[in-house]
Design a protein around this motif. Structure first.
Motif, short mmCIF file in Angstrom:
data_model
loop_
_atom_site.label_atom_id
_atom_site.label_comp_id
_atom_site.label_asym_id
_atom_site.label_seq_id
_atom_site.Cartn_x
_atom_site.Cartn_y
_atom_site.Cartn_z
N UNK A 34 0.82 -1.22 0.00
CA UNK A 34 0.00 0.00 0.00
C UNK A 34 0.85 1.26 0.00
N UNK A 35 2.08 1.18 0.53
CA UNK A 35 2.96 2.33 0.58
C UNK A 35 2.58 3.35 1.64
N UNK A 36 1.64 3.00 2.53
CA UNK A 36 1.13 3.98 3.49
C UNK A 36 2.21 4.45 4.47
N UNK A 37 3.23 3.61 4.70
CA UNK A 37 4.29 3.99 5.64
C UNK A 37 5.60 4.33 4.94
N UNK A 38 5.55 4.55 3.63
CA UNK A 38 6.79 4.81 2.88
C UNK A 38 7.58 5.99 3.43
N UNK A 39 6.88 7.03 3.87
CA UNK A 39 7.56 8.24 4.33
C UNK A 39 7.67 8.33 5.84
N UNK A 40 7.52 7.20 6.51
CA UNK A 40 7.50 7.19 7.98
C UNK A 40 8.74 6.53 8.56
N UNK A 41 9.11 6.97 9.76
CA UNK A 41 10.10 6.24 10.55
C UNK A 41 9.45 4.98 11.10
N UNK A 42 10.29 3.99 11.44
CA UNK A 42 9.72 2.72 11.91
C UNK A 42 8.95 2.90 13.21
N UNK A 43 9.29 3.92 14.00
CA UNK A 43 8.58 4.17 15.25
C UNK A 43 7.10 4.46 15.03
N UNK A 44 6.76 5.03 13.88
CA UNK A 44 5.36 5.36 13.60
C UNK A 44 4.55 4.09 13.38
N UNK A 45 5.12 3.11 12.72
CA UNK A 45 4.43 1.82 12.57
C UNK A 45 4.24 1.16 13.93
N UNK A 46 5.27 1.21 14.77
CA UNK A 46 5.14 0.65 16.12
C UNK A 46 4.06 1.40 16.90
N UNK A 47 4.03 2.72 16.74
CA UNK A 47 2.99 3.51 17.42
C UNK A 47 1.59 3.05 17.03
N UNK A 48 1.40 2.85 15.74
CA UNK A 48 0.07 2.48 15.24
C UNK A 48 -0.30 1.03 15.58
N UNK A 49 0.70 0.17 15.71
CA UNK A 49 0.45 -1.26 15.92
C UNK A 49 0.86 -1.72 17.31
N UNK A 50 0.95 -0.80 18.25
CA UNK A 50 1.48 -1.11 19.58
C UNK A 50 0.73 -2.27 20.24
N UNK A 51 -0.58 -2.30 20.08
CA UNK A 51 -1.39 -3.35 20.72
C UNK A 51 -1.26 -4.70 20.03
N UNK A 52 -0.73 -4.70 18.81
CA UNK A 52 -0.62 -5.94 18.04
C UNK A 52 0.79 -6.53 18.08
N UNK A 53 1.73 -5.81 18.66
CA UNK A 53 3.13 -6.25 18.74
C UNK A 53 3.45 -6.76 20.15
N UNK A 54 4.47 -7.61 20.27
CA UNK A 54 4.93 -7.98 21.61
C UNK A 54 5.33 -6.74 22.41
N UNK A 55 5.33 -6.85 23.72
CA UNK A 55 5.62 -5.71 24.59
C UNK A 55 6.98 -5.10 24.27
N UNK A 56 7.02 -3.78 24.28
CA UNK A 56 8.28 -3.04 24.15
C UNK A 56 8.36 -2.10 25.35
N UNK A 57 9.53 -2.04 25.97
CA UNK A 57 9.71 -1.31 27.21
C UNK A 57 10.57 -0.07 26.98
N UNK A 58 10.47 0.85 27.90
CA UNK A 58 11.31 2.05 27.85
C UNK A 58 12.53 1.84 28.74
N UNK A 59 13.72 2.05 28.19
CA UNK A 59 14.95 1.93 28.96
C UNK A 59 15.49 3.33 29.21
N UNK A 60 15.44 3.75 30.45
CA UNK A 60 15.75 5.14 30.78
C UNK A 60 17.23 5.35 31.06
N UNK A 61 17.77 6.37 30.41
CA UNK A 61 19.11 6.86 30.68
C UNK A 61 19.00 8.27 31.25
N UNK A 62 19.97 8.65 32.05
CA UNK A 62 19.99 10.02 32.55
C UNK A 62 20.27 10.97 31.38
N UNK A 63 19.64 12.15 31.37
CA UNK A 63 19.93 13.13 30.31
C UNK A 63 21.43 13.43 30.26
#
Length: 586
Positions: A246-275
């Motif tokens: 479909x090409x709907x994500x051609x101009x997107x970073x991979x994070x946008x696909x993860x954002x849209x499909x978050x509930x359909x993907x295995x869990x992804x966690x946030x790993x925090x570093x100090x600024x």
């Protein structure tokens, strides 16, 4: 194994191979300061009580968490990082004495990650030395200019296992990589300021529950590397395959696909570093703040060019802003002493079809004629140009006849000016020359267009002796080259295709880009010709609609052979050439 226990064991493993842990890792730091966790691991036999070293059992407990490899994304052109990115990919910038991608490769290898794949695209040849120097592998993304990094990951799908996903322009103060990782994560830090980055929300266990762009409040900023466990890698590629056609994500970073499909993907966690540990330099001014060498000496030929023209220091050149890439070139805005200027960087392949020495002559003539007062300097050897930036203007409206009158008045003024030149567009002959260049790459590329080519050639012959005289012309009169200012004055810019030519070129190309039907084209031509309008001149200018459309169609094919994406413009030019040629030859 609990996450906190993993961090303690992993830290001991790093120590056993002579690596210190990353003191910026928030969760790891907390776990290492918790004596209860340590004591429990001693009791379970994972840590030797006397020596405090990792036991064989402890090492075996870490094994399921082993990282297989790393994929570094380095295909993009980094257009926000002009002007430096015009000369080399951002991953090759030297920051505090090290090239960004080399620093990251060495950090991965120091962590025991020897299997490293780099996905290349923009100026890919400049990275090839890394193969011999570090033993990395390459995957080539030839669609980097029309697709974003989702395509790069798809091309690297066979490499995606328990894998670090990195970007070539990240800079880490301390090495964040490990031989073992607990779960799928995206790294970042807790930020209280609004940025252009992607933000995340996480629950009490650190699982990302929401991803958003342009966060307006404080939150977790996603920045730097990610780690994907095998099940996440497989699920991500399945999602890409489901939408790739479909090409709907051609101009997107991979994070946008993860954002849209978050509930359909295995869990992804946030790993925090100090600024203060992870840096990504999206804009040149950000790099200048981090590395002071870029204030005084950037090693950039483009910055040097500007410096020499204005006789200023490099730190005086500030506030770089990208301009959307044109069909031929790439441009950016910069500021010196409170005044905005625009720098034109020539596109690849243009040296074969544009005479920059002639262009400079035309710029000077156009300024003297009062048609384009913006010209500052042009380099005839390298093709770059500097002009005054005009901040307030609008393009003409193709549907407004009042706007047509404004721009046609300027064309009449230009065409009647006492300007001669020994160069100029010959759209039929020039198209034939470009066709030869194309056929060197693909000998049969024009077979399907022979009928159109013959029609255009016939029209051209019919205009040769009809009395319409040549004059000084612009050659590229589509609306992005026109500026209608608030005071009503009109400026015509960009003189690459100018010279002593047939005026039908200028009138015809405006009609072509506007895609006027025959009635509107005749109205436009009649307004231009005024008292000179008759059947002969009408036919001449209508014919040049087809001729110049054909020229730009062939030009578009040539540009695409050089790697540009001409989109629907190529089809529009072809269709207008076909439409007007058939209409006039009936």
């Amino acid at each position: 194994m609990r996450k906190e226990e993993f961090y303690v064991l992993n830290s001991l493993y790093n120590g056993s191979i002579g690596r210190a842990g990353c003191t910026y890792d928030v969760e790891e730091t907390k776990a290492l300061n918790d004596t209860n966790i340590y004591n429990k691991l001693v009791k379970t036999g994972y840590i030797e009580k006397e020596s405090g070293s990792l036991t064989k059992t402890g090492l075996e407990a870490l094994e399921p968490y082993r990282v297989n490899n790393a994929v570094i994304l380095a295909a993009g052109a980094s257009t926000r990082f002009i002007p430096l990115s015009l000369e080399q990919p951002k991953g090759l910038f030297e920051v505090k004495g090290e090239r960004l991608i080399e620093r990251q490769i060495k950090q991965l290898q120091d962590a025991g990650i020897k299997n490293i794949t780099v996905v290349l695209g923009y100026k890919k040849e400049m990275f090839y030395y890394l193969e011999d120097k570090y033993g990395v592998k390459f995957i080539i993304n030839d669609s980097f200019n029309i697709k974003n990094n989702i395509e790069s990951l798809y091309l690297a799908r066979k490499e995606l296992k328990n894998t670090y996903i990195c970007v070539s322009d990240s800079y880490y103060i301390e090495n964040p990589f490990n031989q073992f990782e607990y779960h799928t994560f995206y790294s970042g830090y807790y930020g209280k300021e609004t940025t252009d980055e992607v933000y995340a929300r996480a629950d009490g266990f650190g699982k990302i529950t929401r991803i958003a762009k342009d966060n307006k409040i404080d939150g977790y900023v996603l920045m730097g590397h990610s780690f994907w466990r095998k099940e996440f890698s497989e699920a991500f590629i399945n999602q890409v395959e489901a939408v790739r056609e479909s090409g709907v994500y051609n101009n997107c970073y991979w994070e946008i696909l993860v954002k849209d499909k978050l509930d359909e993907l295995p869990d992804i966690f946030f790993k925090e570093y100090l600024p203060g540990n992870i840096f990504e330099f999206d804009y040149f001014d950000e790099l200048r703040k981090f590395d002071s060498q870029y204030l005084g000496h950037t090693h950039s030929e483009i910055i040097r060019n500007i410096k020499l023209v204005f006789r200023c220091d490099e730190e005086d050149i500030i506030d770089f802003r990208n301009v959307s890439e044109g069909m031929t070139n790439t441009s950016f805005i910069f500021k010196i002493d409170g005044i905005d200027y625009i720098y034109r960087h020539p596109g690849d392949g243009t040296e074969s079809i544009i005479n920059r020495r002639n262009e400079k002559k035309s710029l000077i003539k156009a300024k003297e004629a009062g048609v384009d007062p913006t010209y500052i300097y042009a380099d005839v050897n390298e093709g770059w140009k500097i002009s005054i930036f005009i901040p307030e203007f609008r393009e003409p409206d193709y549907n407004s006849f009042e706007d047509s009158k404004k721009i046609l008045a300027v064309l009449r003024k230009l065409h009647k000016a006492d300007i001669t030149a020994d160069y100029g567009m010959k759209p039929w002959e020039d198209a034939l020359d470009m066709e030869k260049l194309l056929e060197k790459k693909d000998p049969v590329c024009f077979v399907q267009y022979e009928g159109l080519k013959n029609n255009i050639g016939q029209l051209y012959k019919m205009t040769l002796a009809d009395g319409v005289e040549k004059c000084f012309c612009h050659g590229d009169t589509y609306k992005p080259n026109w500026m209608i200012r608030p005071d009503g004055s009109v400026i015509l810019i960009d003189w690459e295709y100018s010279g002593y030519s047939d005026p039908g070129i200028d009138v015809g190309y405006y009609v072509v880009d506007a895609m006027y039907d025959f009635d509107k084209a005749e109205e436009f031509i009649k307004e231009y010709l005024q008292e000179d309008y008759n059947e002969t001149t009408r036919f001449h200018y209508m014919a040049y609609v087809a001729i110049i459309a054909y020229y730009w169609f062939v030009w578009a094919m040539y540009r695409e052979s050089c790697g540009a994406d001409m989109g629907e413009a190529l089809e529009n030019w072809r269709d207008m050439a076909v439409k007007y040629a058939e209409y006039l030859l009936k």
